[in-house]
Design an enzyme around this catalytic site. Structure first.
Site, PDB file in Angstrom:
ATOM      1  N   GLY A 289       0.847  -1.195   0.000  1.00 40.48           N
ATOM      2  CA  GLY A 289       0.000   0.000   0.000  1.00 40.48           C
ATOM      3  C   GLY A 289       0.869   1.227   0.000  1.00 40.48           C
TER       4      GLY A 289
ATOM      5  N   ASP B 147     -12.340   4.251   4.585  1.00 41.78           N
ATOM      6  CA  ASP B 147     -11.612   3.797   3.398  1.00 41.78           C
ATOM      7  C   ASP B 147     -12.177   2.470   2.901  1.00 41.78           C
ATOM      8  OD1 ASP B 147      -9.791   4.293   1.436  1.00 41.78           O
ATOM      9  OD2 ASP B 147      -8.054   3.528   2.531  1.00 41.78           O
TER      10      ASP B 147
HETATM   11  N1  LIG Z   1      -3.808  -9.818   6.294  1.00 37.60           N
HETATM   12  C1  LIG Z   1      -3.555  -9.797   4.991  1.00 37.60           C
HETATM   13  N2  LIG Z   1      -3.489 -10.937   4.299  1.00 37.60           N
HETATM   14  C2  LIG Z   1      -3.236 -10.920   2.978  1.00 37.60           C
HETATM   15  N3  LIG Z   1      -3.041  -9.811   2.260  1.00 37.60           N
HETATM   16  C3  LIG Z   1      -3.095  -8.647   2.906  1.00 37.60           C
HETATM   17  C4  LIG Z   1      -3.345  -8.568   4.298  1.00 37.60           C
HETATM   18  N4  LIG Z   1      -3.356  -7.292   4.673  1.00 37.60           N
HETATM   19  C5  LIG Z   1      -3.123  -6.588   3.561  1.00 37.60           C
HETATM   20  N5  LIG Z   1      -2.955  -7.372   2.491  1.00 37.60           N
HETATM   21  C6  LIG Z   1      -2.668  -6.951   1.115  1.00 37.60           C
HETATM   22  O1  LIG Z   1      -1.762  -5.865   1.170  1.00 37.60           O
HETATM   23  C7  LIG Z   1      -2.321  -4.709   0.548  1.00 37.60           C
HETATM   24  C8  LIG Z   1      -1.842  -3.473   1.270  1.00 37.60           C
HETATM   25  O2  LIG Z   1      -2.224  -3.513   2.613  1.00 37.60           O
HETATM   26  P1  LIG Z   1      -2.886  -2.303   3.340  1.00 37.60           P
HETATM   27  O3  LIG Z   1      -4.084  -1.877   2.570  1.00 37.60           O
HETATM   28  O4  LIG Z   1      -3.075  -2.625   4.753  1.00 37.60           O
HETATM   29  O5  LIG Z   1      -1.731  -1.223   3.185  1.00 37.60           O
HETATM   30  P2  LIG Z   1      -1.890   0.329   3.146  1.00 37.60           P
HETATM   31  O6  LIG Z   1      -0.525   0.941   3.041  1.00 37.60           O
HETATM   32  O7  LIG Z   1      -2.749   0.734   4.282  1.00 37.60           O
HETATM   33  O8  LIG Z   1      -2.641   0.496   1.749  1.00 37.60           O
HETATM   34  P3  LIG Z   1      -3.724   1.503   1.277  1.00 37.60           P
HETATM   35  O9  LIG Z   1      -3.502   2.733   2.047  1.00 37.60           O
HETATM   36  O10 LIG Z   1      -3.453   1.614  -0.164  1.00 37.60           O
HETATM   37  O11 LIG Z   1      -5.067   0.878   1.524  1.00 37.60           O
HETATM   38  C9  LIG Z   1      -3.823  -4.924   0.595  1.00 37.60           C
HETATM   39  O12 LIG Z   1      -4.465  -4.228  -0.443  1.00 37.60           O
HETATM   40  C10 LIG Z   1      -3.934  -6.423   0.440  1.00 37.60           C
HETATM   41  O13 LIG Z   1      -3.902  -6.788  -0.927  1.00 37.60           O
END
Ligand SMILES: Nc1ncnc2c1ncn2[C@@H]1O[C@H](COP(=O)(O)OP(=O)(O)OP(=O)(O)O)[C@@H](O)[C@H]1O
Length: 670
Positions: free
Chosen positions: A24, A138
């Site tokens: 992300g 979100d």
């Molecule tokens: N527990 C999990 N198991 C498998 N895949 C995961 C898990 N958590 C997150 N992901 C994958 O990792 C990606 C990024 O995680 P996350 O959304 O938490 O990060 P972020 O930096 O907060 O992203 P964003 O702000 O773009 O939503 C998710 O879109 C998902 O595809």
């Protein structure tokens, strides 16, 4: 008897980190094994050094993730820091996100029963969150995670807010966070704040995303998405184009996508909508959307390679990092957080956008044509379009995107989207880039300046435009680099960095303090007074509005009748603009002084070549004379600029005083 909860170790050595499975804005996610418990987990790794400005967000996310307890919400088992990273250990969701699944095998979106099944689970999560006073903020397909058995969890509390918070955290509700395509109009507008109904809007957009494979307006740059969301009727499912979907689906979406949040149903009420009757059990999802999918890590690698290819093509075409950043936006990544006031003021200045309304209305919801079969859910019928007027146009967002060229543009730069997306934004904001300082001046300094050019530039008033550029790379640092891949084989070498420092399952406050202090001390920060807000990877400053909305002191003093709040609002952009103008002038001045010093230095050197001659002997060579006159002109210009700066400072101070008076008045009125 209560089953004792598994205790997850808060020590990096107890985890074996495998492949990367997600990425992300702020984090990478890895599959890992918790060795003592022999359990596969997911570890979200956040680089705290890169999150200096968003530690509050991280603290909120970790706190929320640790406290929640609902089968449809992704909770954190534990979290701790290791080196400069924060590790959040959570259940591993082997199916990945719905966005990933769509990208891999359902580019046109899912079938209705799948959507109903997915959305019902998400809605249950929202009911729980809202009942506990949280707004998720979100909700989108990228944050709906699917487990190997088809069970669903809503993830990512990075931007969630607590309605019961006070003080600093309460303020969060008046900030502008989320991802533009999914963002409710009232979140963008911020006129009266917003509440959990904002999630219902995002939920409706997510329903469209799952139905079409992408969110409405997803091809547009954020600014345009904002304007479209604010000015047009809401998007929705189209009766013609979306024939395959049921009436109840269309109605459910329409119920969510009402601009007036009060008229949207609560999550609890929405759960009773007939649409969800067709929802099935998790194993249905397992059979229909997970069956035959490659392992998540492989899918992630493939998608990443595909994206890298795309990015490369884009950057080869334009050699511009901005596109890469825009690509992230297209991928549906969050954190496009802007300063709302700037945005609103900018939006207000873009008059020609009105002309777009008609075209954009084609994207508007067929809400207006729908009967409201969902009792008590009022539909706000905005700019209804009769099919006779636009006979061949579908209301569907994807249709509009297909016809992107038909949509009139805010600015020329928008027209070339996605090739020039950030330039378009730059017209409205300063999105700072480190290297791109005033190129003209650099050229001048480096290459020497042609006399003619210099004269020209000295004779013409220097127009200090709204742009200034300096700051970090917009290139997602892991797109082309492999540094984030931590496989078994790399574990040895990365292990030292895995040192446990302290647990961060609790509030991250102390850590935040340190980091905040650090961030205040950065050189960059100190030199950039014009930055209004720094969010995520962008620093957003107000553009120089002075060209469009000249500040008129006499007018200001005459203001008596309008409400104080509106005066304050209208003054803010001007004030920001002046501040920025000042900063730019100072920068300009500084460069000129440097240039003068250089030129004088050259003269000195030249003079010193013939000792004791320079002061007495008349300048003989034409080059000498030229330089001498340049120095004089530059000194004069210097003086003028210093004067201008002084004047601007005074104006500034006056405006600040007026503003604070107005604020006081406003407070008294309230
Ligand atoms: N527990 C999990 N198991 C498998 N895949 C995961 C898990 N958590 C997150 N992901 C994958 O990792 C990606 C990024 O995680 P996350 O959304 O938490 O990060 P972020 O930096 O907060 O992203 P964003 O702000 O773009 O939503 C998710 O879109 C998902 O595809």
């Amino acid at each position: 008897m209560e089953v004792p909860k598994e205790r997850f170790p808060v020590n990096a050595e107890d985890y074996k980190v495998y492949e990367e499975v997600g990425e992300g804005v702020s984090a990478s996610v890895y599959r890992a094994l918790c060795v003592p418990l022999n359990k596969i987990v997911a570890i979200k790794v956040l680089d705290l050094e890169k999150c200096n400005n968003d530690l509050d967000g991280i603290r909120r996310e970790v706190q929320t993730m640790s406290l929640i307890n609902h089968p449809n919400l992704l909770r954190a088992y534990c979290s701790f820091t290791t080196g400069h990273n924060l590790w959040v250990v959570m259940p591993y969701m082997a199916g990945g996100s719905c966005l990933h699944i769509m990208k891999t095998s359902f580019p046109e979106g899912f079938e209705e029963p799948v959507i109903a099944t997915l959305l019902r689970e998400v809605l249950k999560a929202l009911v729980y969150l809202h009942a506990h006073g949280h707004i998720h903020r979100d909700v989108k397909a990228g944050n709906i995670l699917v487990d190997f058995n088809g069970s669903i969890k809503l993830a990512d509390f990075g931007v969630s807010a607590c309605m019961f918070d006070t003080g600093d955290r309460q303020r969060v509700r008046n900030t502008f966070v989320g991802t533009p395509c999914w963002m409710a109009p009232e979140v963008m507008q911020q006129l009266h704040g917003y509440d959990f109904k904002a999630d219902i809007w995002s939920f409706g957009i997510t329903a469209l995303e799952l139905a079409h494979g992408h969110a409405p307006f997803s091809k547009y740059p954020p600014m345009k998405v904002l304007l479209m969301t604010l000015q047009n009727a809401p998007p929705g499912l189209d009766y013609e184009r979306d024939k395959k979907f049921s009436k109840s689906f269309k109605e459910m979406v329409a119920a969510c996508l009402v601009k007036d949040p009060k008229k949207r149903p609560s999550s609890e009420k929405l759960l009773k909508h007939p649409f969800f009757k067709q929802a099935r059990t998790p194993d249905y999802l397992q059979r229909t959307i997970l069956d035959g999918l490659p392992p998540l890590g492989d899918r992630f690698r493939m998608l990443k390679a595909k994206e890298a290819d795309l990015l490369l093509q884009n950057s080869e075409l334009n050699g511009n990092k901005d596109h890469l950043s825009q690509q992230e936006y297209i991928r549906g990544i969050s954190a496009w957080n802007f300063n709302l006031e700037d945005l609103k003021n900018q939006a207000a200045l873009i008059q020609d956008y009105d002309e777009n309304s008609n075209a954009n209305d084609q994207n508007s919801s067929s809400n207006s044509k729908q009967e409201n079969g969902f009792n008590d859910v009022g539909l706000q019928l905005e700019k209804p379009l009769s099919p006779e007027i636009i006979p061949n146009h579908s209301d569907d967002a994807s249709h509009l995107e297909d016809e992107i060229d038909e949509v009139p543009n805010l600015e020329d730069s928008f027209a070339s989207f996605p090739m020039k997306p950030l330039q378009a934004l730059k017209g409205c904001f300063d999105i700072d880039e480190d290297s791109a300082v005033d190129e003209k001046l650099l050229d001048t300094e480096e290459n020497g300046i042609e006399n003619q050019d210099l004269k020209k530039s000295l004779q013409q008033p220097i127009i200090i435009g709204p742009k200034k550029h300096s700051s970090g790379s917009l290139l997602p640092d892991n797109v082309f680099s492999s540094k984030k891949l931590i496989g078994d084989f790399e574990r040895e070498s990365t292990q030292p960095g895995f040192r446990v420092e302290r647990s961060y399952s609790g509030p991250l406050q102390s850590r935040q303090k340190n980091n905040t202090a650090n961030s205040f001390n950065t050189k960059e920060d100190a030199s950039e007074e014009a930055v209004v807000q720094r969010k995520g990877r962008f620093k957003v400053t107000s553009a120089d509005l002075s060209l469009k909305a000249p500040v008129n002191n006499s007018n200001l003093s005459g203001i008596t009748s309008p409400p104080a709040s509106s005066i304050a609002t209208s003054l803010l952009p001007s004030l920001q603009s002046i501040l920025q103008h000042n900063a730019l002038q100072r920068e300009e001045l500084y460069k000129l002084i440097k240039f003068v010093e250089q030129v004088s230095g050259n003269c000195m050197e030249y003079g010193e070549a013939g000792p004791n001659e320079s002061s007495q002997t008349p300048l003989s060579s034409p080059r000498e004379r030229e330089l001498q006159s340049q120095v004089i002109q530059l000194q004069q210009r210097n003086g003028i600029l210093a004067e201008q700066l002084q004047r601007q400072k005074m104006k500034n101070a006056q405006l600040e005083m007026k503003l604070s008076d107005l604020m006081k008045k406003e407070n008294i009125q309230e």
